[in-house]
Scaffold this motif. Structure first.
Motif, mmCIF file in Angstrom:
data_model
loop_
_atom_site.group_PDB
_atom_site.id
_atom_site.type_symbol
_atom_site.label_atom_id
_atom_site.label_comp_id
_atom_site.label_asym_id
_atom_site.label_seq_id
_atom_site.Cartn_x
_atom_site.Cartn_y
_atom_site.Cartn_z
ATOM 1 N N SER A 23 8.221 -9.533 -15.163
ATOM 2 C CA SER A 23 7.094 -8.417 -15.537
ATOM 3 C C SER A 23 6.779 -8.122 -16.760
ATOM 4 N N GLN A 24 5.814 -8.013 -17.064
ATOM 5 C CA GLN A 24 5.569 -7.547 -18.653
ATOM 6 C C GLN A 24 5.701 -6.107 -18.770
ATOM 7 N N GLY A 25 6.387 -5.422 -17.887
ATOM 8 C CA GLY A 25 6.766 -4.147 -17.849
ATOM 9 C C GLY A 25 5.682 -3.194 -17.142
ATOM 10 N N LEU A 26 6.377 -1.893 -16.527
ATOM 11 C CA LEU A 26 5.662 -1.303 -15.586
ATOM 12 C C LEU A 26 5.090 -0.019 -16.727
ATOM 13 N N ARG A 27 3.715 0.158 -15.930
ATOM 14 C CA ARG A 27 3.097 1.246 -16.804
ATOM 15 C C ARG A 27 1.960 2.014 -15.835
ATOM 16 N N PRO A 28 1.680 3.275 -16.108
ATOM 17 C CA PRO A 28 1.025 4.070 -15.217
ATOM 18 C C PRO A 28 -0.279 3.559 -14.968
ATOM 19 N N PHE A 29 -0.743 3.451 -13.681
ATOM 20 C CA PHE A 29 -2.023 3.189 -12.823
ATOM 21 C C PHE A 29 -2.333 4.432 -12.013
ATOM 22 N N PRO A 30 -3.740 4.901 -12.098
ATOM 23 C CA PRO A 30 -4.119 5.791 -11.286
ATOM 24 C C PRO A 30 -4.397 5.390 -9.672
ATOM 25 N N LEU A 31 -3.951 5.910 -8.874
ATOM 26 C CA LEU A 31 -3.297 5.266 -7.515
ATOM 27 C C LEU A 31 -4.913 5.009 -6.854
ATOM 28 N N LYS A 32 -5.886 6.003 -6.665
ATOM 29 C CA LYS A 32 -6.982 5.961 -6.181
ATOM 30 C C LYS A 32 -7.931 4.924 -6.465
ATOM 31 N N MET A 33 -7.914 4.700 -7.788
ATOM 32 C CA MET A 33 -8.840 3.661 -8.377
ATOM 33 C C MET A 33 -8.198 2.442 -7.820
ATOM 34 N N VAL A 34 -6.757 2.205 -7.984
ATOM 35 C CA VAL A 34 -6.241 0.810 -7.452
ATOM 36 C C VAL A 34 -6.589 0.650 -5.682
ATOM 37 N N ILE A 35 -6.617 1.645 -5.186
ATOM 38 C CA ILE A 35 -6.736 1.402 -3.835
ATOM 39 C C ILE A 35 -8.148 1.356 -3.503
ATOM 40 N N LYS A 36 -9.170 1.626 -4.118
ATOM 41 C CA LYS A 36 -10.642 1.524 -3.993
ATOM 42 C C LYS A 36 -10.816 0.148 -4.665
ATOM 43 N N ASP A 37 -10.063 -0.197 -5.939
ATOM 44 C CA ASP A 37 -10.287 -1.904 -6.404
ATOM 45 C C ASP A 37 -9.951 -2.770 -5.183
ATOM 46 N N ALA A 38 -8.830 -2.575 -4.440
ATOM 47 C CA ALA A 38 -8.275 -3.570 -3.562
ATOM 48 C C ALA A 38 -9.302 -3.375 -2.333
ATOM 49 N N ALA A 39 -9.909 -2.413 -1.800
ATOM 50 C CA ALA A 39 -10.785 -2.196 -0.881
ATOM 51 C C ALA A 39 -11.900 -3.156 -1.059
ATOM 52 N N ARG A 40 -12.479 -3.296 -2.294
ATOM 53 C CA ARG A 40 -13.675 -3.946 -2.485
ATOM 54 C C ARG A 40 -13.518 -5.427 -2.052
ATOM 55 N N ASN A 41 -12.439 -5.931 -1.840
ATOM 56 C CA ASN A 41 -12.270 -7.364 -1.417
ATOM 57 C C ASN A 41 -12.826 -7.495 -0.001
#
Lengths: 370, 200
Positions: A222-240
Protein backbone atom coordinates in the motif's frame (compact mmCIF):
# COMPACT_ATOMS: atom_id res chain seq x y z
CA UNK A 1 76.34 -13.48 26.96
CA UNK A 2 76.99 -10.46 29.14
CA UNK A 3 73.35 -9.59 29.52
CA UNK A 4 71.99 -12.94 30.64
CA UNK A 5 70.19 -11.32 33.55
CA UNK A 6 68.59 -8.82 31.19
CA UNK A 7 67.20 -11.63 29.04
CA UNK A 8 66.01 -13.72 32.00
CA UNK A 9 62.92 -11.53 32.18
CA UNK A 10 61.83 -13.05 28.85
CA UNK A 11 61.34 -16.37 30.68
CA UNK A 12 58.07 -14.79 31.85
CA UNK A 13 56.85 -13.96 28.36
CA UNK A 14 54.27 -16.15 26.58
CA UNK A 15 56.41 -16.20 23.43
CA UNK A 16 59.44 -18.15 22.32
CA UNK A 17 62.60 -16.03 22.16
CA UNK A 18 65.92 -16.69 20.50
CA UNK A 19 68.67 -14.07 20.36
CA UNK A 20 71.50 -14.32 17.84
CA UNK A 21 74.61 -12.21 17.66
CA UNK A 22 76.33 -10.65 14.62
CA UNK A 23 77.98 -13.97 13.79
CA UNK A 24 74.54 -15.68 13.69
CA UNK A 25 75.38 -17.65 16.84
CA UNK A 26 72.60 -18.31 19.31
CA UNK A 27 73.23 -16.10 22.33
CA UNK A 28 69.99 -16.69 24.22
CA UNK A 29 67.26 -19.32 24.12
CA UNK A 30 64.31 -18.87 26.47
CA UNK A 31 62.47 -21.57 28.38
CA UNK A 32 59.31 -21.55 26.23
CA UNK A 33 61.17 -22.02 22.96
CA UNK A 34 63.04 -24.90 24.62
CA UNK A 35 59.68 -26.50 25.44
CA UNK A 36 58.25 -25.86 21.98
CA UNK A 37 61.30 -27.07 20.02
CA UNK A 38 62.44 -29.81 22.39
CA UNK A 39 65.97 -28.33 22.22
CA UNK A 40 67.51 -27.12 25.46
CA UNK A 41 69.45 -23.89 25.83
CA UNK A 42 72.61 -25.87 26.51
CA UNK A 43 72.14 -27.80 23.25
CA UNK A 44 71.86 -24.75 21.03
CA UNK A 45 73.76 -21.94 22.79
CA UNK A 46 76.80 -20.76 20.86
CA UNK A 47 75.80 -22.64 17.74
CA UNK A 48 75.12 -20.93 14.39
CA UNK A 49 71.37 -20.68 13.77
CA UNK A 50 71.57 -22.31 10.32
CA UNK A 51 73.44 -25.28 11.81
CA UNK A 52 70.66 -25.89 14.29
CA UNK A 53 67.98 -25.26 11.65
CA UNK A 54 69.53 -26.17 8.29
CA UNK A 55 66.37 -25.21 6.33
CA UNK A 56 67.26 -21.55 6.99
CA UNK A 57 70.51 -21.76 5.09
CA UNK A 58 70.27 -19.73 1.88
CA UNK A 59 66.57 -18.97 2.51
CA UNK A 60 64.80 -15.62 2.32
CA UNK A 61 64.61 -15.79 6.13
CA UNK A 62 68.38 -15.77 6.36
CA UNK A 63 68.55 -12.87 3.92
CA UNK A 64 66.04 -10.77 5.88
CA UNK A 65 67.58 -11.64 9.25
CA UNK A 66 70.94 -10.42 7.92
CA UNK A 67 69.34 -7.04 7.11
CA UNK A 68 68.56 -6.60 10.80
CA UNK A 69 72.29 -6.44 11.49
CA UNK A 70 72.68 -3.67 8.90
CA UNK A 71 70.21 -1.39 10.66
CA UNK A 72 66.91 -2.36 9.01
CA UNK A 73 63.62 -2.04 10.92
CA UNK A 74 62.03 -5.11 12.57
CA UNK A 75 60.90 -7.83 10.17
CA UNK A 76 57.65 -9.73 10.52
CA UNK A 77 57.13 -13.24 9.12
CA UNK A 78 53.40 -13.88 9.10
CA UNK A 79 51.81 -17.31 9.33
CA UNK A 80 49.92 -16.84 6.05
CA UNK A 81 53.08 -16.23 4.02
CA UNK A 82 55.67 -18.39 5.77
CA UNK A 83 56.29 -21.65 7.44
CA UNK A 84 58.19 -21.65 10.72
CA UNK A 85 61.64 -20.04 11.01
CA UNK A 86 62.22 -22.00 14.16
CA UNK A 87 59.98 -25.07 13.93
CA UNK A 88 57.97 -25.58 17.13
CA UNK A 89 55.51 -28.31 18.04
CA UNK A 90 52.36 -28.84 20.03
CA UNK A 91 52.34 -31.59 22.68
CA UNK A 92 50.42 -33.70 20.12
CA UNK A 93 53.44 -33.46 17.81
CA UNK A 94 51.64 -31.26 15.28
CA UNK A 95 53.60 -28.20 14.15
CA UNK A 96 52.61 -24.92 15.76
CA UNK A 97 51.45 -22.18 13.43
CA UNK A 98 53.47 -19.10 14.22
CA UNK A 99 54.14 -15.47 13.51
CA UNK A 100 57.77 -14.55 13.93
CA UNK A 101 59.16 -11.08 14.49
CA UNK A 102 62.85 -10.31 14.25
CA UNK A 103 63.96 -7.14 16.05
CA UNK A 104 67.33 -5.44 16.17
CA UNK A 105 68.74 -4.92 19.64
CA UNK A 106 71.81 -2.81 20.28
CA UNK A 107 73.68 -3.55 23.51
CA UNK A 108 76.75 -1.43 23.92
CA UNK A 109 78.41 -1.68 20.49
CA UNK A 110 76.95 -5.02 19.55
CA UNK A 111 73.83 -5.59 17.48
CA UNK A 112 71.74 -8.64 18.20
CA UNK A 113 68.71 -10.00 16.38
CA UNK A 114 65.90 -10.98 18.71
CA UNK A 115 63.69 -13.63 17.14
CA UNK A 116 60.25 -13.65 18.80
CA UNK A 117 58.06 -16.65 18.03
CA UNK A 118 54.36 -16.19 18.71
CA UNK A 119 52.06 -19.21 18.64
CA UNK A 120 48.93 -18.49 16.61
CA UNK A 121 47.70 -22.05 16.08
CA UNK A 122 44.48 -21.44 17.98
CA UNK A 123 43.96 -18.04 16.35
CA UNK A 124 44.32 -19.58 12.90
CA UNK A 125 41.79 -22.29 13.77
CA UNK A 126 39.29 -19.71 15.02
CA UNK A 127 39.76 -17.36 12.09
CA UNK A 128 39.52 -20.22 9.60
CA UNK A 129 36.27 -21.42 11.20
CA UNK A 130 34.94 -17.85 11.24
CA UNK A 131 35.83 -17.34 7.57
CA UNK A 132 34.14 -20.60 6.63
CA UNK A 133 31.02 -19.65 8.59
CA UNK A 134 30.93 -16.14 7.14
CA UNK A 135 31.48 -17.33 3.57
CA UNK A 136 28.69 -19.87 3.84
CA UNK A 137 26.40 -17.24 5.38
CA UNK A 138 27.16 -14.91 2.47
CA UNK A 139 26.50 -17.71 0.00
CA UNK A 140 23.17 -18.45 1.67
CA UNK A 141 22.29 -14.75 1.64
CA UNK A 142 23.18 -14.47 -2.05
CA UNK A 143 21.02 -17.51 -2.79
CA UNK A 144 18.15 -15.85 -0.93
CA UNK A 145 18.62 -12.56 -2.80
CA UNK A 146 18.71 -14.40 -6.13
CA UNK A 147 15.59 -16.37 -5.21
CA UNK A 148 13.80 -13.14 -4.27
CA UNK A 149 14.84 -11.55 -7.56
CA UNK A 150 13.48 -14.60 -9.38
CA UNK A 151 10.17 -14.28 -7.51
CA UNK A 152 9.95 -10.59 -8.48
CA UNK A 153 10.76 -11.43 -12.10
CA UNK A 154 8.21 -14.26 -12.18
CA UNK A 155 5.60 -11.95 -10.63
CA UNK A 156 6.27 -9.30 -13.22
CA UNK A 157 5.96 -11.87 -15.97
CA UNK A 158 2.71 -13.29 -14.61
CA UNK A 159 1.33 -9.76 -14.13
CA UNK A 160 2.17 -8.99 -17.74
CA UNK A 161 0.35 -12.10 -18.97
CA UNK A 162 -2.58 -11.43 -16.66
CA UNK A 163 -2.78 -7.86 -17.91
CA UNK A 164 -2.77 -8.97 -21.54
CA UNK A 165 -5.29 -11.72 -20.84
CA UNK A 166 -7.63 -9.42 -18.88
CA UNK A 167 -7.52 -6.84 -21.64
CA UNK A 168 -8.27 -9.39 -24.39
CA UNK A 169 -11.01 -11.10 -22.34
CA UNK A 170 -12.68 -7.76 -21.67
CA UNK A 171 -12.73 -6.97 -25.39
CA UNK A 172 -14.15 -10.38 -26.28
CA UNK A 173 -16.69 -10.12 -23.46
CA UNK A 174 -17.77 -6.70 -24.72
CA UNK A 175 -18.53 -8.29 -28.09
CA UNK A 176 -20.55 -11.07 -26.40
CA UNK A 177 -22.48 -8.46 -24.40
CA UNK A 178 -23.23 -6.36 -27.49
CA UNK A 179 -24.65 -9.41 -29.34
CA UNK A 180 -26.65 -10.38 -26.24
CA UNK A 181 -28.12 -6.87 -26.09
CA UNK A 182 -29.16 -7.18 -29.75
CA UNK A 183 -30.71 -10.61 -29.02
CA UNK A 184 -32.63 -9.08 -26.11
CA UNK A 185 -34.42 -6.84 -28.62
CA UNK A 186 -35.91 -9.86 -30.44
CA UNK A 187 -39.66 -10.55 -30.17
CA UNK A 188 -39.08 -14.20 -29.29
CA UNK A 189 -39.37 -14.53 -25.43
CA UNK A 190 -37.19 -17.65 -25.43
CA UNK A 191 -34.38 -15.79 -27.25
CA UNK A 192 -34.77 -12.82 -24.86
CA UNK A 193 -34.52 -15.20 -21.90
CA UNK A 194 -31.33 -16.69 -23.29
CA UNK A 195 -30.01 -13.20 -24.01
CA UNK A 196 -30.53 -12.21 -20.35
CA UNK A 197 -28.68 -15.33 -19.22
CA UNK A 198 -25.82 -14.53 -21.57
CA UNK A 199 -25.72 -10.95 -20.24
CA UNK A 200 -25.62 -12.22 -16.63
CA UNK A 201 -22.81 -14.60 -17.50
CA UNK A 202 -20.99 -11.82 -19.30
CA UNK A 203 -21.36 -9.53 -16.26
CA UNK A 204 -19.99 -12.38 -14.12
CA UNK A 205 -16.96 -12.66 -16.39
CA UNK A 206 -16.34 -8.93 -16.04
CA UNK A 207 -16.56 -9.27 -12.24
CA UNK A 208 -13.99 -12.06 -12.30
CA UNK A 209 -11.62 -10.04 -14.48
CA UNK A 210 -11.97 -6.99 -12.24
CA UNK A 211 -11.49 -9.02 -9.06
CA UNK A 212 -8.36 -10.71 -10.40
CA UNK A 213 -7.05 -7.24 -11.17
CA UNK A 214 -7.88 -6.10 -7.62
CA UNK A 215 -6.17 -9.16 -6.11
CA UNK A 216 -3.07 -8.29 -8.16
CA UNK A 217 -3.14 -4.71 -6.91
CA UNK A 218 -3.63 -5.92 -3.33
CA UNK A 219 -0.43 -7.93 -3.56
CA UNK A 220 1.51 -4.70 -3.95
CA UNK A 221 2.55 -2.64 -0.94
CA UNK A 222 0.00 0.00 0.00
CA UNK A 223 1.25 3.50 -0.76
CA UNK A 224 -0.10 4.50 2.65
CA UNK A 225 -3.57 5.14 4.03
CA UNK A 226 -5.19 8.54 3.77
CA UNK A 227 -8.61 9.99 4.62
CA UNK A 228 -11.44 9.52 2.09
CA UNK A 229 -15.02 10.91 2.46
CA UNK A 230 -17.17 7.78 2.94
CA UNK A 231 -20.35 8.91 1.20
CA UNK A 232 -18.47 9.93 -1.91
CA UNK A 233 -16.72 6.53 -1.97
CA UNK A 234 -20.07 4.72 -1.67
CA UNK A 235 -21.67 6.81 -4.41
CA UNK A 236 -18.71 6.26 -6.75
CA UNK A 237 -18.94 2.50 -6.23
CA UNK A 238 -22.72 2.49 -6.79
CA UNK A 239 -22.25 4.11 -10.23
CA UNK A 240 -20.86 0.78 -11.46
CA UNK A 241 -24.37 -0.72 -11.19
CA UNK A 242 -27.00 0.72 -13.48
CA UNK A 243 -30.28 1.16 -11.62
CA UNK A 244 -28.91 0.25 -8.20
CA UNK A 245 -31.27 1.32 -5.40
CA UNK A 246 -29.67 2.27 -2.10
CA UNK A 247 -30.08 4.56 0.87
CA UNK A 248 -27.46 5.99 3.22
CA UNK A 249 -28.46 6.73 6.80
CA UNK A 250 -26.11 8.65 9.08
CA UNK A 251 -23.61 11.48 8.85
CA UNK A 252 -20.67 11.48 6.47
CA UNK A 253 -17.28 10.60 7.93
CA UNK A 254 -13.70 10.44 6.63
CA UNK A 255 -12.17 7.00 6.77
CA UNK A 256 -8.56 5.87 6.41
CA UNK A 257 -8.13 3.77 3.26
CA UNK A 258 -6.48 3.86 -0.16
CA UNK A 259 -7.43 3.88 -3.83
CA UNK A 260 -8.80 0.31 -3.64
CA UNK A 261 -11.67 1.38 -1.34
CA UNK A 262 -14.03 1.69 -4.31
CA UNK A 263 -13.39 -2.02 -5.12
CA UNK A 264 -14.42 -2.94 -1.59
CA UNK A 265 -17.89 -1.39 -1.99
CA UNK A 266 -18.23 -2.61 -5.60
CA UNK A 267 -17.74 -6.17 -4.33
CA UNK A 268 -20.25 -5.73 -1.51
CA UNK A 269 -22.83 -4.22 -3.87
CA UNK A 270 -22.15 -6.97 -6.40
CA UNK A 271 -22.81 -9.54 -3.68
CA UNK A 272 -26.09 -7.76 -2.79
CA UNK A 273 -27.21 -7.64 -6.43
CA UNK A 274 -26.26 -11.27 -7.06
CA UNK A 275 -28.31 -12.51 -4.12
CA UNK A 276 -31.15 -9.98 -3.87
CA UNK A 277 -31.46 -8.77 -7.47
CA UNK A 278 -31.00 -5.32 -8.97
CA UNK A 279 -34.56 -4.35 -8.13
CA UNK A 280 -34.09 -4.72 -4.38
CA UNK A 281 -32.75 -1.95 -2.16
CA UNK A 282 -29.45 -1.75 -0.26
CA UNK A 283 -29.57 -0.13 3.18
CA UNK A 284 -26.34 1.55 4.27
CA UNK A 285 -26.02 2.84 7.82
CA UNK A 286 -23.12 4.96 9.05
CA UNK A 287 -22.85 4.64 12.83
CA UNK A 288 -21.33 6.94 15.43
CA UNK A 289 -17.57 7.12 15.88
CA UNK A 290 -16.60 5.06 18.95
CA UNK A 291 -14.03 6.05 21.59
CA UNK A 292 -11.28 4.15 19.72
CA UNK A 293 -11.84 6.28 16.63
CA UNK A 294 -13.65 3.60 14.61
CA UNK A 295 -16.96 3.87 12.82
CA UNK A 296 -19.25 0.95 11.92
CA UNK A 297 -20.72 1.01 8.43
CA UNK A 298 -23.33 -1.66 7.76
CA UNK A 299 -24.58 -2.68 4.33
CA UNK A 300 -27.77 -4.75 4.41
CA UNK A 301 -29.48 -6.39 1.43
CA UNK A 302 -32.97 -7.85 0.97
CA UNK A 303 -31.79 -11.21 -0.33
CA UNK A 304 -32.34 -14.68 1.09
CA UNK A 305 -29.67 -14.25 3.79
CA UNK A 306 -27.14 -16.87 4.63
CA UNK A 307 -27.26 -20.16 6.49
CA UNK A 308 -25.43 -20.52 9.81
CA UNK A 309 -23.07 -23.10 8.25
CA UNK A 310 -21.90 -20.73 5.50
CA UNK A 311 -21.35 -17.79 7.82
CA UNK A 312 -18.05 -19.30 9.01
CA UNK A 313 -16.35 -19.34 5.62
CA UNK A 314 -18.06 -16.50 3.78
CA UNK A 315 -14.80 -14.51 3.70
CA UNK A 316 -12.66 -17.51 2.80
CA UNK A 317 -10.35 -17.40 -0.18
CA UNK A 318 -11.84 -18.56 -3.48
CA UNK A 319 -11.09 -22.24 -3.06
CA UNK A 320 -12.75 -24.95 -5.12
CA UNK A 321 -14.67 -26.04 -2.01
CA UNK A 322 -16.02 -22.51 -1.44
CA UNK A 323 -17.01 -22.19 -5.10
CA UNK A 324 -18.80 -25.51 -5.08
CA UNK A 325 -20.65 -24.87 -1.84
CA UNK A 326 -21.61 -21.24 -2.44
CA UNK A 327 -22.36 -21.48 -6.12
CA UNK A 328 -20.48 -18.30 -6.99
CA UNK A 329 -16.86 -17.62 -7.84
CA UNK A 330 -16.18 -16.52 -4.23
CA UNK A 331 -13.62 -13.80 -4.77
CA UNK A 332 -15.69 -10.75 -3.81
CA UNK A 333 -16.03 -11.07 -0.05
CA UNK A 334 -12.50 -12.45 0.25
CA UNK A 335 -11.30 -9.20 -1.31
CA UNK A 336 -13.46 -7.25 1.18
CA UNK A 337 -11.82 -9.10 4.08
CA UNK A 338 -8.26 -8.53 2.76
CA UNK A 339 -8.89 -4.84 2.13
CA UNK A 340 -10.38 -4.30 5.59
CA UNK A 341 -7.28 -5.89 7.10
CA UNK A 342 -5.14 -3.57 4.93
CA UNK A 343 -7.11 -0.62 6.35
CA UNK A 344 -6.57 -1.80 9.95
CA UNK A 345 -10.30 -2.38 10.15
CA UNK A 346 -12.60 -5.34 10.63
CA UNK A 347 -15.44 -7.01 8.74
CA UNK A 348 -18.19 -9.26 10.05
CA UNK A 349 -21.63 -10.46 8.99
CA UNK A 350 -24.98 -10.51 10.68
CA UNK A 351 -28.54 -11.28 9.72
CA UNK A 352 -30.02 -8.07 8.38
CA UNK A 353 -33.24 -8.65 10.34
CA UNK A 354 -32.73 -10.62 13.53
CA UNK A 355 -36.50 -11.08 13.98
CA UNK A 356 -36.37 -13.74 11.21
CA UNK A 357 -39.58 -12.48 9.65
CA UNK A 358 -37.65 -10.80 6.85
CA UNK A 359 -34.39 -12.18 5.51
CA UNK A 360 -31.23 -10.48 4.30
CA UNK A 361 -27.51 -10.29 4.90
CA UNK A 362 -25.79 -7.41 6.70
CA UNK A 363 -22.08 -6.82 6.18
CA UNK A 364 -20.56 -4.75 9.00
CA UNK A 365 -17.39 -2.76 8.30
CA UNK A 366 -15.41 -1.11 11.09
CA UNK A 367 -13.25 1.68 9.61
CA UNK A 368 -10.62 3.79 11.36
CA UNK A 369 -11.74 7.40 11.03
CA UNK A 370 -9.57 10.41 10.26
CA UNK B 1 57.84 28.55 6.55
CA UNK B 2 56.66 25.27 5.11
CA UNK B 3 59.16 23.34 3.02
CA UNK B 4 57.95 23.70 -0.55
CA UNK B 5 58.55 21.02 -3.08
CA UNK B 6 59.25 22.12 -6.61
CA UNK B 7 57.99 20.01 -9.50
CA UNK B 8 61.59 19.01 -10.20
CA UNK B 9 62.17 17.97 -6.59
CA UNK B 10 58.91 16.03 -6.54
CA UNK B 11 59.99 14.21 -9.69
CA UNK B 12 63.38 13.40 -8.11
CA UNK B 13 61.72 12.19 -4.90
CA UNK B 14 59.44 9.96 -6.96
CA UNK B 15 62.42 8.57 -8.80
CA UNK B 16 64.29 7.83 -5.55
CA UNK B 17 61.24 6.23 -3.96
CA UNK B 18 60.76 4.03 -7.03
CA UNK B 19 64.35 2.86 -6.58
CA UNK B 20 63.56 2.22 -2.88
CA UNK B 21 60.67 -0.02 -4.00
CA UNK B 22 62.99 -2.45 -5.81
CA UNK B 23 63.94 -4.21 -2.61
CA UNK B 24 60.32 -4.67 -1.37
CA UNK B 25 59.37 -5.86 -4.90
CA UNK B 26 62.15 -8.45 -4.70
CA UNK B 27 61.22 -9.64 -1.18
CA UNK B 28 57.49 -9.81 -1.96
CA UNK B 29 58.30 -11.40 -5.31
CA UNK B 30 59.87 -14.38 -3.51
CA UNK B 31 56.53 -14.90 -1.74
CA UNK B 32 54.26 -14.16 -4.68
CA UNK B 33 55.70 -13.60 -8.13
CA UNK B 34 54.65 -10.62 -10.20
CA UNK B 35 54.33 -7.98 -7.48
CA UNK B 36 54.97 -4.51 -8.83
CA UNK B 37 55.16 -1.36 -6.68
CA UNK B 38 55.18 2.02 -8.39
CA UNK B 39 55.29 5.51 -6.90
CA UNK B 40 53.09 7.84 -8.96
CA UNK B 41 53.63 11.14 -7.18
CA UNK B 42 54.98 12.86 -4.08
CA UNK B 43 53.59 15.81 -2.11
CA UNK B 44 54.35 17.63 1.11
CA UNK B 45 51.63 18.77 3.52
CA UNK B 46 51.55 19.93 7.10
CA UNK B 47 49.75 17.62 9.53
CA UNK B 48 47.23 20.43 10.03
CA UNK B 49 46.48 20.58 6.30
CA UNK B 50 45.74 16.86 6.24
CA UNK B 51 43.68 16.86 9.42
CA UNK B 52 41.56 19.72 8.09
CA UNK B 53 41.49 18.58 4.47
CA UNK B 54 38.18 17.58 2.90
CA UNK B 55 40.01 15.22 0.51
CA UNK B 56 38.39 11.78 0.33
CA UNK B 57 41.72 9.93 0.42
CA UNK B 58 42.45 11.43 3.86
CA UNK B 59 38.93 10.86 5.18
CA UNK B 60 38.15 7.28 4.12
CA UNK B 61 38.70 4.40 6.50
CA UNK B 62 42.14 2.93 5.98
CA UNK B 63 44.30 0.06 7.14
CA UNK B 64 47.64 1.56 8.11
CA UNK B 65 50.90 -0.12 9.03
CA UNK B 66 53.34 2.25 10.68
CA UNK B 67 56.32 2.56 12.94
CA UNK B 68 58.22 5.38 14.56
CA UNK B 69 61.96 5.86 14.36
CA UNK B 70 64.51 7.80 16.35
CA UNK B 71 68.17 8.63 15.79
CA UNK B 72 69.68 11.18 13.41
CA UNK B 73 66.25 11.32 11.90
CA UNK B 74 63.11 10.98 14.05
CA UNK B 75 59.55 10.62 12.95
CA UNK B 76 56.84 8.25 11.82
CA UNK B 77 56.54 6.26 8.61
CA UNK B 78 53.43 4.42 7.52
CA UNK B 79 51.80 2.69 4.56
CA UNK B 80 48.08 3.25 4.33
CA UNK B 81 45.60 1.22 2.24
CA UNK B 82 41.85 1.60 1.76
CA UNK B 83 40.30 -1.12 3.98
CA UNK B 84 38.89 -3.44 1.33
CA UNK B 85 41.90 -3.00 -0.97
CA UNK B 86 44.17 -4.00 1.91
CA UNK B 87 42.29 -7.27 2.37
CA UNK B 88 42.32 -7.92 -1.39
CA UNK B 89 46.06 -7.28 -1.60
CA UNK B 90 46.77 -9.64 1.29
CA UNK B 91 44.55 -12.30 -0.23
CA UNK B 92 46.31 -11.95 -3.59
CA UNK B 93 49.80 -12.14 -2.07
CA UNK B 94 48.93 -15.08 0.16
CA UNK B 95 47.24 -16.90 -2.74
CA UNK B 96 43.76 -16.97 -1.21
CA UNK B 97 41.53 -17.18 -4.25
CA UNK B 98 38.14 -17.34 -2.55
CA UNK B 99 36.39 -15.75 0.37
CA UNK B 100 35.24 -12.38 1.60
CA UNK B 101 37.85 -9.58 1.46
CA UNK B 102 37.82 -8.74 5.14
CA UNK B 103 40.76 -7.87 7.35
CA UNK B 104 40.69 -10.47 10.11
CA UNK B 105 43.56 -10.94 12.58
CA UNK B 106 45.50 -13.34 10.35
CA UNK B 107 45.29 -11.00 7.38
CA UNK B 108 46.24 -8.04 9.57
CA UNK B 109 49.41 -9.92 10.58
CA UNK B 110 50.15 -10.49 6.88
CA UNK B 111 49.48 -6.84 6.09
CA UNK B 112 51.91 -5.90 8.87
CA UNK B 113 54.54 -8.00 7.14
CA UNK B 114 53.81 -6.47 3.70
CA UNK B 115 53.80 -2.92 5.13
CA UNK B 116 56.95 -3.67 7.10
CA UNK B 117 58.74 -4.85 3.95
CA UNK B 118 57.84 -1.63 2.11
CA UNK B 119 58.87 0.53 5.07
CA UNK B 120 62.10 -1.42 5.41
CA UNK B 121 62.91 -0.69 1.75
CA UNK B 122 62.54 3.04 2.32
CA UNK B 123 64.18 3.26 5.73
CA UNK B 124 67.07 1.08 4.58
CA UNK B 125 67.77 3.56 1.78
CA UNK B 126 67.38 6.56 4.09
CA UNK B 127 69.78 4.95 6.55
CA UNK B 128 72.30 4.57 3.74
CA UNK B 129 71.81 8.17 2.59
CA UNK B 130 72.28 9.54 6.11
CA UNK B 131 74.93 6.96 6.94
CA UNK B 132 73.52 6.71 10.41
CA UNK B 133 71.84 4.27 12.73
CA UNK B 134 68.20 4.57 13.68
CA UNK B 135 66.05 2.73 16.20
CA UNK B 136 62.61 1.50 15.22
CA UNK B 137 59.45 0.32 16.90
CA UNK B 138 57.78 -2.86 15.63
CA UNK B 139 55.38 -2.19 12.71
CA UNK B 140 51.87 -1.85 14.12
CA UNK B 141 48.43 -1.84 12.57
CA UNK B 142 45.96 1.02 12.94
CA UNK B 143 42.47 1.34 11.51
CA UNK B 144 41.03 4.76 10.75
CA UNK B 145 41.30 7.62 8.33
CA UNK B 146 44.72 9.13 7.62
CA UNK B 147 43.40 12.41 9.03
CA UNK B 148 42.39 10.78 12.32
CA UNK B 149 45.65 8.81 12.61
CA UNK B 150 47.71 11.97 12.17
CA UNK B 151 45.64 13.95 14.64
CA UNK B 152 48.20 13.44 17.42
CA UNK B 153 47.71 16.72 19.23
CA UNK B 154 48.51 20.41 18.74
CA UNK B 155 52.26 19.83 19.15
CA UNK B 156 52.34 17.82 15.91
CA UNK B 157 50.19 20.13 13.78
CA UNK B 158 53.15 21.94 12.19
CA UNK B 159 55.05 18.76 11.41
CA UNK B 160 55.38 17.94 7.76
CA UNK B 161 54.03 14.91 6.00
CA UNK B 162 55.66 13.63 2.86
CA UNK B 163 53.03 11.61 1.04
CA UNK B 164 53.80 9.29 -1.84
CA UNK B 165 50.99 7.82 -3.90
CA UNK B 166 51.87 4.22 -4.52
CA UNK B 167 50.19 1.52 -6.58
CA UNK B 168 50.65 -2.19 -5.90
CA UNK B 169 49.98 -4.41 -8.89
CA UNK B 170 49.67 -8.14 -8.70
CA UNK B 171 48.14 -10.10 -11.60
CA UNK B 172 44.82 -8.30 -12.32
CA UNK B 173 44.75 -6.50 -9.00
CA UNK B 174 45.76 -2.88 -8.65
CA UNK B 175 45.72 -1.33 -5.18
CA UNK B 176 46.28 2.37 -4.59
CA UNK B 177 47.92 3.32 -1.31
CA UNK B 178 49.82 6.12 0.38
CA UNK B 179 53.20 6.09 2.05
CA UNK B 180 53.41 8.77 4.72
CA UNK B 181 56.49 10.06 6.44
CA UNK B 182 55.93 12.51 9.29
CA UNK B 183 58.93 14.65 10.22
CA UNK B 184 59.69 17.94 11.92
CA UNK B 185 60.43 20.65 9.35
CA UNK B 186 64.17 20.74 10.15
CA UNK B 187 64.43 16.98 9.84
CA UNK B 188 62.74 16.98 6.44
CA UNK B 189 65.06 19.76 5.26
CA UNK B 190 68.02 17.68 6.42
CA UNK B 191 66.78 14.65 4.53
CA UNK B 192 66.04 16.60 1.33
CA UNK B 193 69.45 18.33 1.48
CA UNK B 194 71.19 14.97 1.84
CA UNK B 195 69.27 13.58 -1.11
CA UNK B 196 70.07 16.73 -3.14
CA UNK B 197 73.74 16.29 -2.25
CA UNK B 198 73.75 12.75 -3.58
CA UNK B 199 71.98 13.70 -6.78
CA UNK B 200 74.12 16.73 -7.57
Amino acid sequence: MANDNFFKITELFPVGICVIDGTNRIAFWNRLISEWTGKTSDEVSGKILCEVFPHLSGSSFEERIKEIFTGAPPAIFSSQLHGAIIPTYLPSGEPRIQTTTVLPLRIEDEIYAVIVVEDCTELKREVTAYRRMKDSAILALNDKINAEKEVVRANEESNLYLGIMSHDLKNTNAIIMSYALKMAEFDNPEVVNYAKKIMMASTGINDIIRNVSVVRKMSHESQGLRPFPLKMVIKDAARNFEGLKYEIIGDDVRIFCDDLISELFVNIFSNCVNHAGIASKIHITIGEKNDKGYVRVSVADEGPGISEERKADIFAKFTKKVREESGDEGTGLYIVKVLMTRYNGNVSIEDAYPDAIRKGLKICLDFKTA
Amino acid sequence: MKVEMTAEAAEKAKEILNICMKRPEHVLGIISSGVSIKVAGVNIYTVKEIVESPKKEFEESSATIGLSFTGDLAGIIAVSFPMESAAKLVMAISGENAGTPELDRLRIATLREVGGIVISGIMGSIGNVLDSHMDYTVPSYEKGSIASLLNLGDRMMDSLVLIANVSFTLHDLNVESNILMVLEEEQLKLLLDKIKGILS
